[in-house]
Design a protein around this motif. Structure first.
Motif, PDB file in Angstrom:
ATOM      1  N   UNK A  75      96.814  52.899 -59.116  1.00  0.00           N
ATOM      2  CA  UNK A  75      95.509  52.339 -58.746  1.00  0.00           C
ATOM      3  C   UNK A  75      94.391  52.856 -59.639  1.00  0.00           C
ATOM      4  N   UNK A  76      94.505  54.073 -60.094  1.00  0.00           N
ATOM      5  CA  UNK A  76      93.440  54.636 -60.926  1.00  0.00           C
ATOM      6  C   UNK A  76      93.240  53.837 -62.211  1.00  0.00           C
ATOM      7  N   UNK A  77      94.244  53.059 -62.598  1.00  0.00           N
ATOM      8  CA  UNK A  77      94.114  52.260 -63.811  1.00  0.00           C
ATOM      9  C   UNK A  77      93.059  51.169 -63.674  1.00  0.00           C
ATOM     10  N   UNK A  78      92.907  50.650 -62.462  1.00  0.00           N
ATOM     11  CA  UNK A  78      92.008  49.507 -62.322  1.00  0.00           C
ATOM     12  C   UNK A  78      91.083  49.569 -61.118  1.00  0.00           C
ATOM     13  N   UNK A  79      91.491  50.202 -60.054  1.00  0.00           N
ATOM     14  CA  UNK A  79      90.734  50.122 -58.807  1.00  0.00           C
ATOM     15  C   UNK A  79      89.821  51.329 -58.622  1.00  0.00           C
ATOM     16  N   UNK A  80      88.593  51.126 -58.931  1.00  0.00           N
ATOM     17  CA  UNK A  80      87.576  52.128 -58.671  1.00  0.00           C
ATOM     18  C   UNK A  80      86.239  51.438 -58.799  1.00  0.00           C
ATOM     19  N   UNK A  81      85.382  51.725 -57.879  1.00  0.00           N
ATOM     20  CA  UNK A  81      84.054  51.155 -57.953  1.00  0.00           C
ATOM     21  C   UNK A  81      83.389  51.649 -59.225  1.00  0.00           C
ATOM     22  N   UNK A  82      82.980  50.724 -60.042  1.00  0.00           N
ATOM     23  CA  UNK A  82      82.302  51.097 -61.283  1.00  0.00           C
ATOM     24  C   UNK A  82      81.101  50.180 -61.446  1.00  0.00           C
ATOM     25  N   UNK A  95      90.726  46.074 -68.439  1.00  0.00           N
ATOM     26  CA  UNK A  95      90.896  45.744 -69.858  1.00  0.00           C
ATOM     27  C   UNK A  95      91.516  46.915 -70.612  1.00  0.00           C
ATOM     28  N   UNK A  96      91.052  48.113 -70.338  1.00  0.00           N
ATOM     29  CA  UNK A  96      91.593  49.306 -70.985  1.00  0.00           C
ATOM     30  C   UNK A  96      93.078  49.461 -70.673  1.00  0.00           C
ATOM     31  N   UNK A 100      96.728  48.839 -73.139  1.00  0.00           N
ATOM     32  CA  UNK A 100      97.616  49.967 -73.353  1.00  0.00           C
ATOM     33  C   UNK A 100      96.909  51.274 -73.629  1.00  0.00           C
ATOM     34  N   UNK A 101      95.624  51.331 -73.364  1.00  0.00           N
ATOM     35  CA  UNK A 101      94.859  52.540 -73.667  1.00  0.00           C
ATOM     36  C   UNK A 101      94.834  53.529 -72.504  1.00  0.00           C
ATOM     37  N   UNK A 102      95.409  53.146 -71.362  1.00  0.00           N
ATOM     38  CA  UNK A 102      95.398  54.032 -70.193  1.00  0.00           C
ATOM     39  C   UNK A 102      96.788  54.113 -69.571  1.00  0.00           C
ATOM     40  N   UNK A 103      97.819  54.114 -70.396  1.00  0.00           N
ATOM     41  CA  UNK A 103      99.192  54.206 -69.885  1.00  0.00           C
ATOM     42  C   UNK A 103      99.865  55.403 -70.472  1.00  0.00           C
TER      43      UNK A 103
END
Length: 103
Positions: A75-82, A95-96, A100-103
């Motif tokens: 979830x940290x890859x995409x789900x966070x209020x920003x 997008x990140x 492949x920039x956050x794997x």
């Protein structure tokens, strides 16, 4: 990958993939079963994780790549209020991850 349908006389097959993060790996299993049984897919539609899996498959990712991505997803890859200048949420984290920039 989606086949070139050309002018064949077979029925066209569309696949609708639903949302719900836990279903992501199930969607990959469905795609694998269709591939293994030589059932072509002419169109894919999806919501949420279904759109992510379906779009990735249509873009050419292999079943193995999708499975690896699904198993490694957090979830940290995409789900966070920003915050973005356009509202309370931004697609920057998604997008990140997709690039492949956050794997």
């Amino acid at each position: 990958m989606l086949p070139d349908t050309g002018t064949t006389n077979r029925p066209r097959i569309g696949l609708a993939l639903s949302g719900g993060a836990a279903r992501g790996i199930a969607h990959v299993g469905v795609l694998r079963a269709l591939e293994e049984n030589n059932i072509p897919i002419d169109a894919i539609a999806g919501a949420s994780v279904g759109a992510l899996v379906g779009g990735s498959y249509a873009a050419g990712l292999s079943i193995e790549q999708l499975q690896k991505m699904a198993h490694g997803f957090r979830w940290r890859h995409t789900a966070r209020l920003s915050f973005s200048r356009l509202g309370l949420q931004s697609n920057a984290r998604m997008e990140k991850y997709l690039c492949g920039k956050d794997r």
